[in-house]
Design a protein around this motif. Sequence first.
Motif, PDB file in Angstrom:
ATOM      1  N   GLY A   1       0.817  -1.217   0.000  1.00  0.00           N
ATOM      2  CA  GLY A   1       0.000   0.000   0.000  1.00  0.00           C
ATOM      3  C   GLY A   1       0.845   1.258   0.000  1.00  0.00           C
TER       4      GLY A   1
ATOM      5  N   ASN B   1       1.961   2.237  -3.373  1.00  0.00           N
ATOM      6  CA  ASN B   1       0.851   2.452  -4.323  1.00  0.00           C
ATOM      7  C   ASN B   1       0.606   1.256  -5.233  1.00  0.00           C
ATOM      8  OD1 ASN B   1       0.119   4.926  -3.353  1.00  0.00           O
ATOM      9  ND2 ASN B   1       1.165   6.117  -4.916  1.00  0.00           N
TER      10      ASN B   1
ATOM     11  N   LYS C   1      -1.510  -2.321  -5.879  1.00  0.00           N
ATOM     12  CA  LYS C   1      -2.797  -2.915  -5.523  1.00  0.00           C
ATOM     13  C   LYS C   1      -2.826  -4.359  -5.998  1.00  0.00           C
ATOM     14  CE  LYS C   1      -5.409   1.422  -5.740  1.00  0.00           C
ATOM     15  NZ  LYS C   1      -6.543   2.146  -6.382  1.00  0.00           N
TER      16      LYS C   1
ATOM     17  N   ALA D   1      -4.574  -7.262  -7.767  1.00  0.00           N
ATOM     18  CA  ALA D   1      -5.637  -7.432  -8.758  1.00  0.00           C
ATOM     19  C   ALA D   1      -6.281  -8.806  -8.674  1.00  0.00           C
ATOM     20  CB  ALA D   1      -5.078  -7.229 -10.169  1.00  0.00           C
TER      21      ALA D   1
ATOM     22  N   LEU E   1      -0.298  -8.595  -8.586  1.00  0.00           N
ATOM     23  CA  LEU E   1      -0.470  -7.147  -8.445  1.00  0.00           C
ATOM     24  C   LEU E   1      -1.096  -6.551  -9.705  1.00  0.00           C
ATOM     25  CD1 LEU E   1       3.012  -6.334  -6.891  1.00  0.00           C
ATOM     26  CD2 LEU E   1       0.829  -6.436  -5.668  1.00  0.00           C
TER      27      LEU E   1
ATOM     28  N   LYS F   1       0.880  -1.463 -13.125  1.00  0.00           N
ATOM     29  CA  LYS F   1       1.201  -0.111 -12.680  1.00  0.00           C
ATOM     30  C   LYS F   1       1.856   0.630 -13.823  1.00  0.00           C
ATOM     31  CE  LYS F   1       3.227   1.913  -8.509  1.00  0.00           C
ATOM     32  NZ  LYS F   1       4.113   1.618  -7.356  1.00  0.00           N
TER      33      LYS F   1
END
Length: 405
Positions: free
Chosen positions: A133, A136, A138, A140, A191, A194
């Motif tokens: 976190g 940044n 996340k 998935a 993840l 990004k």
Amino acid sequence: MNIFETIRFALRAITANKLRSSLTVLGILIGVAAVILLVAVGNGSAQAVQKQIESLGTNTLTVTAGAGGGARGAASTQNTALNMDLVPALENKDDAPHVKSVSPVVTGSQSATYEGTDHTIPQFVGTYPGYVGASNFKVAKGALFTDDDVKDSRKVVVIGSTVAEELFGNVDPLSKQIAVSGKLFTVVGVLAAKGGSGFNDPNDVAMAPVSAVQESLTGYGSLNQLLVQATSPDEVSDAQSEITAILNEKLNISGSSTTSAYRILNQSQLLETRANTAETFTLLLGAVAGISLLVGGIGITNIMMVTVTERTREIGIRKALGAPKRTILTQFLVEATVLSLIGGLLGVAAAIIGSQFTIVSIKPVIVPSSVALALGFSVAIGLFFGSYPASRAAGLRPIEALRYE
């Protein structure tokens, strides 16, 4: 002769020698395209850097060992290496009320294998769940490893989208085991992709419990980093002051040797510094490209001087028939300006087309103001560099012009 007739005569003169006019237009085209495209590259580079920094979180601080901090896995100088004992000290709310979370980081490149498919993961990170976190990221698919996984040193891993694609292709990676440098880790999550550009792929990453990574892969040496998340972006400076005080106390460091023992990277300050650097870089690129515009302007002067020489008798006849100096001056200025304008418009089109391609791993991002500036500058160059040939043509005496061979 009114202005419309003057423009018509100017256009006729331009089309009378297509090759010469085309070469003049080409010079301006290259200059304008270069200005817009190089500024776009600088702007694209700035945005890429900004996204990479923001992807780490604008409320994060990264603590790394300084020159005296030793290297991970090596024999470190006592009390100067970053170690796990610092984590609870930095998480103490009494001493660091502006610190939200602290994540130890052990990272390095590791080779991963799944059913004969190999892939080298450049960032195999051993850390706490809070790192995801704070950076940044996340999840998935699947789930993140937990504090219990860290406590029990379970060999579970969360992989980035690039790692999932390289190792598994269309196969669902969840619950599958990958061999990381000979040690089996179970994939528990994937993840979310990004955004990022340049040479470092932020999705080519894997994260596992720091205890499992130290136990299986790196050994119990010092940490690479400590990622500290402040309670809010506005309180990063307060958090940095608290971290500095705690580290100095725990590592028995005096103020004069702080920078050699550890470094604290403030993401918000880095973002501001990089933004200023990128702006300077973009202006420099634009200035360098502007030189080509000036070269194109000199080309206009040469071409217009040749044109005036070739049309000396025509100018003499027109002046003998009563054409005022103003009309002759306007016609040649219009010719130079039209050439610059055509070159400028074509240059804008070329730059827009060029911006659709990636240049040195950077996606150019066109700045609208640079388009207007380059186009306006090209017209100004036409007026400026065409003024001398135009005034020379307008100043010719009719009798001398008619005698010219």
